[in-house]
Design a protein around this motif. Structure first.
Motif, PDB file in Angstrom:
ATOM      1  N   LEU A   1       0.841  -1.188   0.000  1.00 40.24           N
ATOM      2  CA  LEU A   1       0.000   0.000   0.000  1.00 40.24           C
ATOM      3  C   LEU A   1       0.883   1.247   0.000  1.00 40.24           C
ATOM      4  CD1 LEU A   1      -2.849  -0.764   2.587  1.00 40.24           C
ATOM      5  CD2 LEU A   1      -2.826  -1.185   0.115  1.00 40.24           C
ATOM      6  N   ARG A   2       0.421   2.278  -0.685  1.00 39.11           N
ATOM      7  CA  ARG A   2       1.118   3.572  -0.634  1.00 39.11           C
ATOM      8  C   ARG A   2       0.937   4.172   0.761  1.00 39.11           C
ATOM      9  NH1 ARG A   2       2.283   5.526  -5.769  1.00 39.11           N
ATOM     10  NH2 ARG A   2       1.119   4.536  -7.485  1.00 39.11           N
ATOM     11  N   THR A   3       2.034   4.580   1.397  1.00 37.04           N
ATOM     12  CA  THR A   3       1.963   5.207   2.722  1.00 37.04           C
ATOM     13  C   THR A   3       2.976   6.338   2.780  1.00 37.04           C
ATOM     14  OG1 THR A   3       3.645   3.760   3.685  1.00 37.04           O
ATOM     15  CG2 THR A   3       1.349   3.004   3.814  1.00 37.04           C
ATOM     16  N   ASP A   4       2.888   7.134   3.844  1.00 38.99           N
ATOM     17  CA  ASP A   4       3.866   8.201   4.042  1.00 38.99           C
ATOM     18  C   ASP A   4       5.266   7.623   4.230  1.00 38.99           C
ATOM     19  OD1 ASP A   4       1.855  10.060   3.879  1.00 38.99           O
ATOM     20  OD2 ASP A   4       1.609  10.277   6.049  1.00 38.99           O
ATOM     21  N   LEU A   5       5.360   6.453   4.876  1.00 44.73           N
ATOM     22  CA  LEU A   5       6.666   5.829   5.071  1.00 44.73           C
ATOM     23  C   LEU A   5       7.311   5.476   3.744  1.00 44.73           C
ATOM     24  CD1 LEU A   5       8.878   4.472   6.811  1.00 44.73           C
ATOM     25  CD2 LEU A   5       7.507   2.375   6.708  1.00 44.73           C
TER      26      LEU A   5
ATOM     27  N   VAL B   1       1.484  -6.293  13.366  1.00 44.39           N
ATOM     28  CA  VAL B   1       1.367  -6.670  14.774  1.00 44.39           C
ATOM     29  C   VAL B   1       1.033  -5.458  15.644  1.00 44.39           C
ATOM     30  CG1 VAL B   1       2.564  -7.668  16.759  1.00 44.39           C
ATOM     31  CG2 VAL B   1       2.956  -8.602  14.469  1.00 44.39           C
ATOM     32  N   GLU B   2       1.773  -4.359  15.432  1.00 44.04           N
ATOM     33  CA  GLU B   2       1.614  -3.185  16.288  1.00 44.04           C
ATOM     34  C   GLU B   2       0.532  -2.222  15.799  1.00 44.04           C
ATOM     35  OE1 GLU B   2       5.502  -1.473  16.379  1.00 44.04           O
ATOM     36  OE2 GLU B   2       6.440  -3.322  17.106  1.00 44.04           O
ATOM     37  N   GLY B   3       0.064  -2.411  14.569  1.00 43.28           N
ATOM     38  CA  GLY B   3      -0.983  -1.543  14.050  1.00 43.28           C
ATOM     39  C   GLY B   3      -0.506  -0.174  13.618  1.00 43.28           C
ATOM     40  N   ARG B   4       0.812  -0.015  13.413  1.00 40.73           N
ATOM     41  CA  ARG B   4       1.362   1.290  13.050  1.00 40.73           C
ATOM     42  C   ARG B   4       1.265   1.498  11.539  1.00 40.73           C
ATOM     43  NH1 ARG B   4       4.475   3.970  16.808  1.00 40.73           N
ATOM     44  NH2 ARG B   4       4.192   5.635  15.282  1.00 40.73           N
ATOM     45  N   THR B   5       0.174   2.053  11.104  1.00 36.99           N
ATOM     46  CA  THR B   5       0.008   2.329   9.677  1.00 36.99           C
ATOM     47  C   THR B   5       0.930   3.456   9.218  1.00 36.99           C
ATOM     48  OG1 THR B   5      -1.809   3.857  10.155  1.00 36.99           O
ATOM     49  CG2 THR B   5      -2.385   1.555   9.700  1.00 36.99           C
ATOM     50  N   ASP B   6       1.470   4.223  10.175  1.00 40.67           N
ATOM     51  CA  ASP B   6       2.343   5.338   9.819  1.00 40.67           C
ATOM     52  C   ASP B   6       3.802   4.913   9.685  1.00 40.67           C
ATOM     53  OD1 ASP B   6       2.368   4.753  12.532  1.00 40.67           O
ATOM     54  OD2 ASP B   6       2.903   6.795  13.127  1.00 40.67           O
TER      55      ASP B   6
END
Length: 349
Positions: free
Chosen positions: A232-236, A303-308
């Motif tokens: 997925l495209r993300t800021d990261l 696991v941690e749910g960090r979408t960022d």
């Protein structure tokens, strides 16, 4: 529905739930197996002790056949193979082509060997070495992928090898299963579709990002680890693309230290794995480090749910998936759709 895949593995339906790191744990694998599909446990993100415990947990949840996915280039690959054999696991799958020796060791113990491949020549090689079947993933698939579409790659492989071929990349419903069978495949493998089920342990916030994605929100980039990776495209992802070499190296070192702590691997083992990944590829050392610990980037999301701060590997089908059925509901739906499609096909004459 009987095919060469169901006969080979003993499952009820020609559907495989792929071994996704941090996603394909005991709960998802056992739910997939109980639904009649071939559930595959992801072992690359586990220590050997965790792998053995995970196999025991799957066995406590289901009597159905299941598989374990292994990294052929891992330093402890042979030890993991012995665990699979000792625990009586039905199927061993590989993300990279296993050696002739590993295939022989597994087959001698009665384990079905099904490597994943992304090119016809790789399928020909592992088939010649004795693999029982192959999973062929086209460019639509999630994670590390090639650039040849499944509809082009699949018939090439079917024509090139005599072992059963399982189609992966772009499959999520019964229409796709029928299409794959028409191409000559023995079944389909699905990753993103099983990730987006109620049995998946992926955090709700991450699942929501997948469900909100359109087909244009899924991209292939080399920015994360130097290898083509569909996600997925993300800021990261955008940030990794923009960062200079120094900042990227610092980021890679930080992630490598985290992965070492969780995996219990030594720095020597991690460097050795990184060198194996670098072999034959034009990667910088920052990319080698990231390639060796990409599991940490996946863990942050899965696991941690960090979408960022995490990487969300995704097949292109993420853009057309809109719900979170249970594995039982999903497999039943796929098979019902397949029967309807087969019954509605026009007849000759």
């Amino acid at each position: 529905m009987r095919t060469a895949l169901t006969e080979l593995t003993g499952v009820r339906y020609p559907v495989v739930q792929t071994g996704m790191g941090w996603v394909a744990g005991p709960r998802l694998v056992s739910a997939s197996a109980n639904a009649g599909a071939l559930g595959v446990l992801a072992s690359a993100t586990m220590s050997t002790g965790e792998l053995r415990r995970a196999i025991h947990e799957v066995k406590s949840r289901t009597d159905a056949p299941f598989g374990v996915n292994l990294r052929a280039d891992a330093q402890d690959a042979r030890e993991r193979v012995r665990i699979v054999i000792d625990e009586g696991v039905r199927v061993a799958s590989f993300a990279l082509a296993p050696s002739r020796e590993l295939i022989a060791e597994l087959k001698d113990a009665g384990v079905v060997v099904i490597p994943s491949v992304g090119a016809r020549r790789h399928a020909e090689k592992v088939a010649a070495w004795g693999a029982d079947a192959v999973i062929v993933q086209g460019g639509e698939g999630g994670g590390h992928t090639g650039d040849v579409a499944t509809t082009v790659l699949l018939p090439q492989v079917v024509d090139a090898v005599e072992v059963p071929v399982v189609a992966a990349g772009g499959f999520h419903d019964g229409r796709g299963l029928v299409a794959a069978l028409a191409y000559g495949a023995a079944g389909v493998a699905m990753g993103t579709r099983f990730l987006l089920t109620s049995d998946s342990t992926v955090p709700d916030a991450v699942k929501a990002r997948y469900l909100a994605a359109t087909v244009r929100d899924v991209t292939v980039t080399t920015a994360v680890d130097g290898l083509p990776h569909r996600m997925l495209r993300t800021d990261l992802v955008d940030a990794l693309t923009r960062h200079g070499r120094t900042r990227t190296l610092l980021h890679a070192l930080h992630r490598a230290a985290e992965f070492r702590r969780l995996s219990k691997l030594s720095w020597t083992a991690m460097v050795r794995d990184g060198l194996a990944m670098k072999h034959g590829k034009e990667l910088t050392w920052s990319q080698v480090l990231l390639a060796a610990n990409t599991p940490m980037l996946l863990r942050a999301a899965m696991v941690e749910g960090r979408t960022d701060l995490g990487v969300m590997a995704a097949g292109q089908v993420a853009g057309v998936i809109e719900d979170l059925p249970s594995c039982k509901e999903l497999v039943a739906r796929v098979m019902s759709e397949a029967e309807d499609v087969l019954g509605g096909l026009p007849t000759a004459g």
